[in-house]
Design an enzyme around this catalytic site. Structure first.
Site, PDB file in Angstrom:
ATOM      1  N   SER A  11       0.850  -1.194   0.000  1.00  0.00           N
ATOM      2  CA  SER A  11       0.000   0.000   0.000  1.00  0.00           C
ATOM      3  C   SER A  11       0.883   1.240   0.000  1.00  0.00           C
ATOM      4  O   SER A  11       1.653   1.464   0.942  1.00  0.00           O
ATOM      5  CB  SER A  11      -0.886   0.024   1.246  1.00  0.00           C
ATOM      6  OG  SER A  11      -1.407   1.331   1.402  1.00  0.00           O
ATOM      7  N   HIS A  36      -1.152  -1.329  -4.259  1.00  0.00           N
ATOM      8  CA  HIS A  36      -2.431  -0.993  -3.611  1.00  0.00           C
ATOM      9  C   HIS A  36      -2.508   0.523  -3.423  1.00  0.00           C
ATOM     10  O   HIS A  36      -1.582   1.136  -2.874  1.00  0.00           O
ATOM     11  CB  HIS A  36      -2.525  -1.720  -2.271  1.00  0.00           C
ATOM     12  CG  HIS A  36      -3.840  -1.574  -1.586  1.00  0.00           C
ATOM     13  ND1 HIS A  36      -4.968  -2.286  -1.944  1.00  0.00           N
ATOM     14  CD2 HIS A  36      -4.224  -0.783  -0.551  1.00  0.00           C
ATOM     15  CE1 HIS A  36      -5.984  -1.952  -1.157  1.00  0.00           C
ATOM     16  NE2 HIS A  36      -5.556  -1.024  -0.299  1.00  0.00           N
ATOM     17  N   ASP A  38      -4.677   3.597  -2.013  1.00  0.00           N
ATOM     18  CA  ASP A  38      -5.739   3.954  -1.062  1.00  0.00           C
ATOM     19  C   ASP A  38      -6.263   5.363  -1.314  1.00  0.00           C
ATOM     20  O   ASP A  38      -5.528   6.339  -1.178  1.00  0.00           O
ATOM     21  CB  ASP A  38      -5.193   3.866   0.367  1.00  0.00           C
ATOM     22  CG  ASP A  38      -5.039   2.424   0.831  1.00  0.00           C
ATOM     23  OD1 ASP A  38      -6.006   1.663   0.708  1.00  0.00           O
ATOM     24  OD2 ASP A  38      -3.942   2.078   1.308  1.00  0.00           O
ATOM     25  N   MET A  40      -8.804   8.190  -0.122  1.00  0.00           N
ATOM     26  CA  MET A  40      -9.593   8.625   1.043  1.00  0.00           C
ATOM     27  C   MET A  40     -10.082  10.045   0.824  1.00  0.00           C
ATOM     28  O   MET A  40      -9.339  10.879   0.284  1.00  0.00           O
ATOM     29  CB  MET A  40      -8.737   8.557   2.305  1.00  0.00           C
ATOM     30  CG  MET A  40      -8.152   7.175   2.551  1.00  0.00           C
ATOM     31  SD  MET A  40      -7.273   7.124   4.110  1.00  0.00           S
ATOM     32  CE  MET A  40      -6.562   5.483   4.047  1.00  0.00           C
ATOM     33  N   HIS A  70      -8.361   1.114  -4.004  1.00  0.00           N
ATOM     34  CA  HIS A  70      -9.267   0.895  -2.867  1.00  0.00           C
ATOM     35  C   HIS A  70      -9.951   2.226  -2.575  1.00  0.00           C
ATOM     36  O   HIS A  70      -9.339   3.128  -1.998  1.00  0.00           O
ATOM     37  CB  HIS A  70      -8.439   0.399  -1.674  1.00  0.00           C
ATOM     38  CG  HIS A  70      -9.217   0.250  -0.410  1.00  0.00           C
ATOM     39  ND1 HIS A  70      -8.615   0.017   0.802  1.00  0.00           N
ATOM     40  CD2 HIS A  70     -10.556   0.301  -0.152  1.00  0.00           C
ATOM     41  CE1 HIS A  70      -9.536  -0.069   1.741  1.00  0.00           C
ATOM     42  NE2 HIS A  70     -10.726   0.114   1.183  1.00  0.00           N
ATOM     43  N   MET A  72     -12.133   4.622  -0.674  1.00  0.00           N
ATOM     44  CA  MET A  72     -12.788   4.916   0.603  1.00  0.00           C
ATOM     45  C   MET A  72     -13.398   6.296   0.435  1.00  0.00           C
ATOM     46  O   MET A  72     -12.936   7.286   1.031  1.00  0.00           O
ATOM     47  CB  MET A  72     -11.751   4.864   1.747  1.00  0.00           C
ATOM     48  CG  MET A  72     -11.309   3.438   2.069  1.00  0.00           C
ATOM     49  SD  MET A  72      -9.727   3.365   2.946  1.00  0.00           S
ATOM     50  CE  MET A  72      -8.586   3.396   1.572  1.00  0.00           C
ATOM     51  N   MET A 141     -11.331  -6.037   5.382  1.00  0.00           N
ATOM     52  CA  MET A 141     -10.527  -5.086   6.163  1.00  0.00           C
ATOM     53  C   MET A 141     -10.209  -5.707   7.522  1.00  0.00           C
ATOM     54  O   MET A 141     -11.111  -6.163   8.234  1.00  0.00           O
ATOM     55  CB  MET A 141     -11.286  -3.778   6.397  1.00  0.00           C
ATOM     56  CG  MET A 141     -11.548  -2.924   5.170  1.00  0.00           C
ATOM     57  SD  MET A 141     -10.093  -2.479   4.220  1.00  0.00           S
ATOM     58  CE  MET A 141      -9.162  -1.519   5.431  1.00  0.00           C
ATOM     59  N   PHE A 147      -6.369   4.861   8.050  1.00  0.00           N
ATOM     60  CA  PHE A 147      -4.976   5.109   8.397  1.00  0.00           C
ATOM     61  C   PHE A 147      -4.141   3.847   8.229  1.00  0.00           C
ATOM     62  O   PHE A 147      -4.642   2.741   8.469  1.00  0.00           O
ATOM     63  CB  PHE A 147      -4.859   5.587   9.854  1.00  0.00           C
ATOM     64  CG  PHE A 147      -5.657   6.829  10.114  1.00  0.00           C
ATOM     65  CD1 PHE A 147      -5.123   8.083   9.806  1.00  0.00           C
ATOM     66  CD2 PHE A 147      -6.946   6.747  10.614  1.00  0.00           C
ATOM     67  CE1 PHE A 147      -5.879   9.230  10.007  1.00  0.00           C
ATOM     68  CE2 PHE A 147      -7.700   7.899  10.817  1.00  0.00           C
ATOM     69  CZ  PHE A 147      -7.167   9.144  10.514  1.00  0.00           C
ATOM     70  N   GLY A 148      -2.883   4.041   7.864  1.00  0.00           N
ATOM     71  CA  GLY A 148      -1.934   2.937   7.871  1.00  0.00           C
ATOM     72  C   GLY A 148      -1.402   2.730   9.283  1.00  0.00           C
ATOM     73  O   GLY A 148      -1.663   3.544  10.184  1.00  0.00           O
ATOM     74  N   GLY A 149      -0.685   1.641   9.473  1.00  0.00           N
ATOM     75  CA  GLY A 149       0.019   1.425  10.731  1.00  0.00           C
ATOM     76  C   GLY A 149      -0.825   0.985  11.907  1.00  0.00           C
ATOM     77  O   GLY A 149      -0.365   1.017  13.047  1.00  0.00           O
ATOM     78  N   ASP A 183      -6.565  -6.493   4.138  1.00  0.00           N
ATOM     79  CA  ASP A 183      -5.955  -5.156   4.181  1.00  0.00           C
ATOM     80  C   ASP A 183      -5.965  -4.623   5.605  1.00  0.00           C
ATOM     81  O   ASP A 183      -7.032  -4.410   6.191  1.00  0.00           O
ATOM     82  CB  ASP A 183      -6.753  -4.227   3.248  1.00  0.00           C
ATOM     83  CG  ASP A 183      -6.152  -2.837   3.125  1.00  0.00           C
ATOM     84  OD1 ASP A 183      -5.096  -2.575   3.719  1.00  0.00           O
ATOM     85  OD2 ASP A 183      -6.770  -2.006   2.415  1.00  0.00           O
ATOM     86  N   GLY A 184      -4.765  -4.402   6.153  1.00  0.00           N
ATOM     87  CA  GLY A 184      -4.646  -3.764   7.455  1.00  0.00           C
ATOM     88  C   GLY A 184      -3.858  -4.588   8.452  1.00  0.00           C
ATOM     89  O   GLY A 184      -4.261  -5.694   8.810  1.00  0.00           O
ATOM     90  N   GLY A 205       1.193  -2.089   4.041  1.00  0.00           N
ATOM     91  CA  GLY A 205       1.691  -0.724   3.894  1.00  0.00           C
ATOM     92  C   GLY A 205       2.907  -0.501   4.757  1.00  0.00           C
ATOM     93  O   GLY A 205       4.051  -0.575   4.304  1.00  0.00           O
ATOM     94  N   SER A 206       2.664  -0.257   6.061  1.00  0.00           N
ATOM     95  CA  SER A 206       3.771   0.084   6.955  1.00  0.00           C
ATOM     96  C   SER A 206       4.787  -1.053   7.064  1.00  0.00           C
ATOM     97  O   SER A 206       5.982  -0.801   7.241  1.00  0.00           O
ATOM     98  CB  SER A 206       3.235   0.469   8.337  1.00  0.00           C
ATOM     99  OG  SER A 206       2.351  -0.514   8.818  1.00  0.00           O
TER     100      SER A 206
HETATM  101  C1  DX5 Z   1      -6.312   1.536   5.580  1.00  0.00           C
HETATM  102  C2  DX5 Z   1      -5.826   1.215   4.185  1.00  0.00           C
HETATM  103  C3  DX5 Z   1      -4.733   0.230   4.137  1.00  0.00           C
HETATM  104  C4  DX5 Z   1      -3.466   0.666   4.819  1.00  0.00           C
HETATM  105  C5  DX5 Z   1      -2.755  -0.545   5.289  1.00  0.00           C
HETATM  106  O1  DX5 Z   1      -7.456   2.297   5.492  1.00  0.00           O
HETATM  107  O2  DX5 Z   1      -6.886   0.712   3.396  1.00  0.00           O
HETATM  108  O3  DX5 Z   1      -4.454  -0.154   2.786  1.00  0.00           O
HETATM  109  O4  DX5 Z   1      -2.599   1.399   4.015  1.00  0.00           O
HETATM  110  O5  DX5 Z   1      -1.635  -0.135   6.010  1.00  0.00           O
HETATM  111  P1  DX5 Z   1      -0.923  -1.095   7.040  1.00  0.00           P
HETATM  112  O6  DX5 Z   1      -0.429  -2.275   6.246  1.00  0.00           O
HETATM  113  O7  DX5 Z   1       0.155  -0.245   7.589  1.00  0.00           O
HETATM  114  O8  DX5 Z   1      -1.957  -1.510   8.042  1.00  0.00           O
HETATM  115 ZN    ZN Z   2      -6.440  -0.202   1.420  1.00  0.00          ZN
END
Ligand code: DX5
Ligand code: ZN
Length: 232
Positions: A11, A36, A38, A40, A70, A72, A141, A147-149, A183-184, A205-206
Site C-alpha cells: 500500500s 495498492h 488507497d 480517502m 481501494h 474509501m 478489512m 490510516f496505515g500502521g 488489508d490492514g 503498507g507500513s
Molecule cells: C487503511 C488502508 C490500508 C493501509 C494498510 O485504510 O486501506 O491499505 O494502508 O496499512 P498497514 O499495512 O500499515 O496496516
Molecule cells: Zn487499502
C-alpha cells in the site's frame, strides 16, 4: 478450481509521497505483484489522500504492475470512470458508500476494470448474497479504514474463513476466479495465519514501506507464505 498463488500488494499510503514513482518502482523490483492505491476523501473516512491524477502519473512514469484502487469515498460512482481512464486495474469500494451496490459493480466492469467489494470489520458478509458472482475480488478489512500502521484485528481471521467458503463455492459453480484480499496490519509475522484463513492477496503498507530493505521485507512475507502452500 486451483487457488490463486499469493499476491503481495504494497500500500503506497505508507510510501514517501515526495518520490512516489521511485517508491513504486522499488517495491515492484523487490518482488511485489500489485500496487495498492488507497483513496480517502475526508468524508467516508477521516483522512484525505490521492486521486486519479496520481494514478495517471504513475502510469505515465512507466508503472505497468496492476494498480489495485481501494476507494474509501462516498459517493462512489462519479469517480469510477476517472480511475478507469487513469489506468486502474482493479477498483474496490465499500457497500455502505454506494446507494446501489449492484449498479456500482456494473459500472466498474463496464469501465473495463475488475470489481471488488470491501468489508469493514463490522460489515456483514451478507452483502455478498446477491453480487458475489459479479465480483472479481472480495476485500476483508482487518483494521478500520482511514490510516496505515494500525494493528490487525484478530476477528478478521474468522471472516476470512467464512468468505473463503463462499468464494470457493462460487468458483466451483461458475468457474470464474475471485480473489480474497486482506488489508490492514499485515506483517511477516502474521501473514502465515492470515493465508491459512484463506486470503490469497495481501495488502501491506507500513510493514513494507516502514523503513529498511523492501526486498528483504517482501522475501520474509513470501517465505512465510511458502510454509502454507509448500509451492514457493
Ligand atoms: C487503511 C488502508 C490500508 C493501509 C494498510 O485504510 O486501506 O491499505 O494502508 O496499512 P498497514 O499495512 O500499515 O496496516
Ligand atoms: Zn487499502
Amino acid at each position: 478450481m486451483a487457488r490463486q498463488s499469493p499476491i503481495i500488494a504494497p500500500s503506497i499510503l505508507s510510501a514517501n509521497f515526495a518520490r512516489l514513482g521511485e517508491e513504486v518502482d522499488a517495491v515492484v523490483a523487490a518482488g511485489a505483484q500489485w500496487i495498492h492505491f488507497d483513496v480517502m476523501d475526508n468524508h467516508y473516512v477521516p483522512n484525505l489522500t490521492i486521486g486519479p491524477l496520481v494514478c495517471e502519473a504513475l502510469r505515465k512514469h512507466g508503472v505497468s504492475a496492476p494498480i489495485d484502487v481501494h476507494l474509501m469515498v462516498k459517493p462512489v460512482d462519479r469517480i469510477v470512470p476517472d480511475f478507469a481512464r487513469a489506468g486502474a486495474s482493479v477498483i474496490s469500494f465499500h457497500p455502505e458508500a454506494s446507494e446501489h451496490v449492484d449498479r456500482t459493480i456494473q459500472l466498474i466492469r463496464d469501465s473495463g476494470c475488475k470489481a471488488g467489494l470491501v468489508f469493514n470489520p463490522a460489515t456483514p458478509l451478507s452483502y455478498l448474497d446477491h453480487v458475489l458472482d459479479k465480483l472479481d475480488l472480495v476485500l476483508i478489512m482487518s483494521v478500520n479504514p482511514g490510516f496505515g500502521g494500525q494493528s490487525f484485528i484478530p476477528h478478521a481471521l474468522d471472516k476470512l474463513r467464512a468468505a473463503r467458503k463462499l468464494i470457493d463455492a462460487a468458483m466451483e459453480r461458475t468457474g470464474r476466479p475471485i480473489l480474497l484480499e486482506v488489508d490492514g496490519g499485515v506483517k511477516a509475522d502474521n501473514i502465515e495465519s492470515i493465508a491459512r484463513a484463506g486470503a490469497d492477496t495481501f495488502v501491506a503498507g507500513s510493514a513494507i514501506f516502514g523503513g529498511g530493505d523492501y526486498r528483504a521485507k517482501i522475501a520474509a512475507m513470501r517465505a512465510a507464505l511458502a510454509r502454507t502452500t509448500g509451492s514457493e
